[in-house]
Design a protein around this motif. Structure first.
Motif, PDB file in Angstrom:
ATOM      1  N   THR A  51      16.811   9.905  -4.145  1.00  0.00           N
ATOM      2  CA  THR A  51      16.164  10.896  -3.281  1.00  0.00           C
ATOM      3  C   THR A  51      16.553  10.719  -1.816  1.00  0.00           C
ATOM      4  OG1 THR A  51      14.242   9.470  -2.949  1.00  0.00           O
ATOM      5  CG2 THR A  51      14.120  11.042  -4.771  1.00  0.00           C
ATOM      6  N   GLY A  52      17.124   9.582  -1.486  1.00  0.00           N
ATOM      7  CA  GLY A  52      17.470   9.306  -0.088  1.00  0.00           C
ATOM      8  C   GLY A  52      16.306   8.702   0.688  1.00  0.00           C
ATOM      9  N   LEU A  53      15.197   8.491  -0.004  1.00  0.00           N
ATOM     10  CA  LEU A  53      14.012   7.957   0.659  1.00  0.00           C
ATOM     11  C   LEU A  53      14.266   6.569   1.250  1.00  0.00           C
ATOM     12  CD1 LEU A  53      10.981   8.493   1.215  1.00  0.00           C
ATOM     13  CD2 LEU A  53      10.485   7.330  -0.929  1.00  0.00           C
ATOM     14  N   LEU A  95      12.634   4.577   4.535  1.00  0.00           N
ATOM     15  CA  LEU A  95      11.878   3.332   4.359  1.00  0.00           C
ATOM     16  C   LEU A  95      12.516   2.199   5.159  1.00  0.00           C
ATOM     17  CD1 LEU A  95      11.245   3.495   0.488  1.00  0.00           C
ATOM     18  CD2 LEU A  95       9.702   4.193   2.329  1.00  0.00           C
ATOM     19  N   ARG A 110       0.837  -1.211   0.000  1.00  0.00           N
ATOM     20  CA  ARG A 110       0.000   0.000   0.000  1.00  0.00           C
ATOM     21  C   ARG A 110       0.871   1.260   0.000  1.00  0.00           C
ATOM     22  NH1 ARG A 110      -3.889   0.495   4.564  1.00  0.00           N
ATOM     23  NH2 ARG A 110      -4.906   1.996   3.196  1.00  0.00           N
ATOM     24  N   SER A 111       1.940   1.199   0.752  1.00  0.00           N
ATOM     25  CA  SER A 111       2.858   2.344   0.813  1.00  0.00           C
ATOM     26  C   SER A 111       3.468   2.620  -0.560  1.00  0.00           C
ATOM     27  CB  SER A 111       3.957   2.041   1.835  1.00  0.00           C
ATOM     28  OG  SER A 111       4.937   3.032   1.817  1.00  0.00           O
ATOM     29  N   THR A 164       1.002   4.035  -3.025  1.00  0.00           N
ATOM     30  CA  THR A 164       0.772   5.464  -2.766  1.00  0.00           C
ATOM     31  C   THR A 164       1.847   6.305  -3.443  1.00  0.00           C
ATOM     32  OG1 THR A 164      -0.164   4.857  -0.627  1.00  0.00           O
ATOM     33  CG2 THR A 164       0.400   7.182  -0.949  1.00  0.00           C
ATOM     34  N   ARG A 165       3.092   5.851  -3.352  1.00  0.00           N
ATOM     35  CA  ARG A 165       4.199   6.620  -3.960  1.00  0.00           C
ATOM     36  C   ARG A 165       4.150   6.570  -5.490  1.00  0.00           C
ATOM     37  NH1 ARG A 165       6.781   4.489   0.367  1.00  0.00           N
ATOM     38  NH2 ARG A 165       7.699   2.762  -0.749  1.00  0.00           N
ATOM     39  N   ASN A 214       1.484   6.359  -7.287  1.00  0.00           N
ATOM     40  CA  ASN A 214       0.271   7.001  -7.804  1.00  0.00           C
ATOM     41  C   ASN A 214       0.506   8.497  -7.998  1.00  0.00           C
ATOM     42  OD1 ASN A 214      -2.309   7.618  -8.554  1.00  0.00           O
ATOM     43  ND2 ASN A 214      -3.164   7.457  -6.497  1.00  0.00           N
ATOM     44  N   ARG A 215       1.284   8.818  -9.015  1.00  0.00           N
ATOM     45  CA  ARG A 215       1.565  10.229  -9.303  1.00  0.00           C
ATOM     46  C   ARG A 215       1.530  10.464 -10.810  1.00  0.00           C
ATOM     47  NH1 ARG A 215       6.718   7.999  -7.539  1.00  0.00           N
ATOM     48  NH2 ARG A 215       8.393   8.525  -8.992  1.00  0.00           N
TER      49      ARG A 215
END
Lengths: 327, 264
Positions: free
Chosen positions: B95-97, B101, B5-6, B9-10, B12-13
């Motif tokens: 991005t360093g995300l 995470l 789901r996470s 969400t990311r 969905n852009r």
């Protein structure tokens, strides 16, 4: 291996490290650091660029393993980060988000990853003051707004331990004060907030406890006040008559006081003022000035991180001596 | 499930919707235009270029003619899929995300499976978009070229389902290759360059040097998979080799993702 100056009950510790060593090839990023941080309060993590702060944070978060040594976070070993991940929020280096997504959706994806209710997203947006901007693309955010968003992401799990790397970076003065107040409020609620920052005045204003690292080595770990008291305890004296300067120096040295080179600055705390006055009086000299010198954290930090030794008091004195020699 | 789901969400852009589904749709239109124009000119179908296998007139007039565009451009769809799997994976690093995470979910295998699950859903969407556009483009293209479509309705649902499944399967393997390249390089640019370079250049050179070895290479295998088998490689063989590529890729990806320290 240097151990923490302040002995702390490890059962009440938020973070402990024991001989933590991390090497990247031939580079030693952390050199057998042993430290115990208390639970609750704001802990400042200080060190020059490349000192090993980020490496320490990454080990604590389970992102990288240590080369040797051990560490615990909230009582759990860092080899099992899943045990404490739900109680730890972190802002690691620069805030990191998907640029093409709104602030709300970025937080929503992190909330979903943690299994948190979506209502928590609105709460943290309100806490960091991003209300009204949450539906804007992160791409359009200023550094300060990204910073607030990073703090919001760290607050999502309502953490017992919050680790923030340069949280006030990019914020305007009002924002800095706001975040400082937020950190204090969070700590007052019983959380432990670890703040890494290069803004020493900010650390001094916000932190109760301090860890200083240089070249991967632990330089100091203890309450903020203790460092300032120990490293900065000096008194400047002056005789009534300038002609008595040399005589006063000789008299104070004979009485066992340590003076800085070519000056009338004595190493001692404000409590030593009476004894100093007495020593001068016994030498027949009247003092016209007896002023405790209050050093800022910046003074102590710069002296300590420039000095070749790890003992904060000796480091501070050594650096001062070096500075006066150079002058 | 949280990880899925996470990731959804990311993903969905707008950039993903327009980029991925848009490119698939554009290629579906282009390939239909090209294959029917060639057929209308009455010339023999060319041998196909890198990533494209042109159908024969007999194929276009058969019941599978309506989905010929989908299978003909399978490798191009595959490269698009590879690119977006690579972007979705490597951008976490750029991005360093990835730090956030991995700190939030230390069981990294769950993070990776969540990402793969989300990308599978997107690949299914993209394949559907390509097929829908292909269906819309095929009939006017065929009529404009004067090609008989009399047999197209014979097994319409079956042909559409088969084309979707084979195209989706081939795209998934391409995607896994993109994921592994992105995990290895931590750069979407490098991963895409290597993937596209492989299809357009390296595999062509290898096939020219050794036609036998070329049958086992990803481009050839996945084209055969998307087309339901070719003269060089049977469908069963393509499925088997495709599964091996996917399994090996997943194992490599998991090992890299779980074991490598997150230093950047």
């Amino acid at each position: 291996m240097l151990t923490s100056i302040i002995e702390t009950d490890t059962s009440a510790a938020s973070i402990t490290t024991d001989g933590l060593l991390r090497q990247f090839g031939s580079l030693t990023a952390l050199d057998r650091v042993t430290v115990t941080l208390p639970r609750g309060g704001v802990v400042g993590l200080l060190g020059p660029n490349g000192s090993g702060k980020s490496t320490l944070i990454r080990i604590l978060l389970g992102l990288i393993p240590p080369t040797s040594g051990q560490a615990t976070v909230l009582g759990h070993p860092t080899t099992k980060p899943a045990r404490y991940a739900g109680d730890v929020g972190a802002l690691i280096e620069a805030p990191s988000f998907v640029p093409g997504l709104s602030a709300r959706k970025n937080l929503l994806s992190l909330a979903r990853l943690r299994g948190l209710p979506t209502t928590r997203v609105a709460e943290v947006i309100r806490i960091v003051g991003l209300e009204g901007r949450e539906n804007e693309s992160v791409r359009r955010f200023s550094l300060g707004m990204k910073q607030r968003l990073g703090i919001a992401a760290a607050l999502l799990p309502d953490p017992a331990l919050l680790i923030l790397d340069e949280p006030t970076n990019g914020l305007d003065p009002a924002g800095i004060v706001e975040i400082r107040q937020l950190l204090k409020t969070l700590a007052a609620e019983g959380r432990t907030v670890v703040v890494s920052s290069h803004l020493l005045a900010e650390i001094q204003a916000a932190c109760d406890y301090l860890v200083i690292i240089r070249f991967g080595e632990l330089m100091f770990s203890g309450p903020m006040g203790e460092l300032l008291d120990k490293a900065g305890a000096r008194i400047e004296v002056a005789p009534e008559h300038p002609a008595d300067v040399d005589r006063l120096r000789v008299a104070l040295a004979a009485a066992g006081w340590s003076l800085e080179d070519d000056s009338l600055v004595v190493h001692g705390s404000p409590a030593d003022a009476a004894a100093l006055n007495r020593a001068a009086h016994e030498a027949g000299i009247t003092l016209s000035r007896l002023t405790p010198i209050n050093e800022s954290l910046e003074d102590v930090f710069l002296e300590m991180t420039a000095a070749p030794t790890r003992d904060p008091v000796a480091a501070s004195q050594g650096a001062r001596k070096k500075a006066s020699t150079n002058a | 499930m949280r990880e899925l789901r996470s990731e959804l969400t990311r993903l969905n852009r707008r950039g993903i919707w327009l980029g991925w589904l848009g490119l698939m749709a554009v290629f579906a239109v282009l390939i239909n235009t090209v294959i029917y124009t060639i057929a209308a000119n009455g010339s023999a179908p060319p041998g196909g270029g890198p990533g494209v296998a042109f159908p024969t007139m007999a194929t276009l007039e058969s019941s599978s003619g309506i989905v010929a565009g989908v299978s003909s451009a399978a490798s191009m769809f595959g490269v698009i899929t590879l690119s977006f799997w690579a972007i979705a994976t490597a951008s976490d690093y750029s991005t360093g995300l990835i730090r956030l995470l991995a700190a939030a979910q230390p069981h990294r295998w769950r993070l990776l499976l969540g990402k793969i699950g989300a990308l599978l859903i997107w690949t299914a969407l993209a394949t559907t978009a390509a097929e829908v556009v292909n269906l819309a483009a095929a009939l006017p293209s065929a009529e404009a070229a004067g090609i008989s479509t009399a047999l197209w309705m014979d097994d319409l649902v079956g042909e559409i389902a088969r084309a979707w499944l084979t195209s989706f399967s081939a795209s998934v393997v391409w995607g896994i290759i993109g994921l592994v390249l992105a995990l290895l390089s931590r750069s979407s640019a490098i991963a895409i360059s290597v993937g596209v370079g492989w299809v357009l250049l390296i595999e062509t050179i290898i096939k020219t040097a050794s036609s036998e070895a070329g049958q086992w290479l990803p481009g050839t295998t996945l084209t055969a998979l998307a087309q339901g088998g070719t003269d060089d490689l049977s469908f069963a063989g393509a499925v088997l080799i495709g599964c091996i590529y996917a399994a090996v890729g997943l194992i490599i990806g998991l090992v890299i993702f779980i074991r490598r320290p997150i230093t950047e």
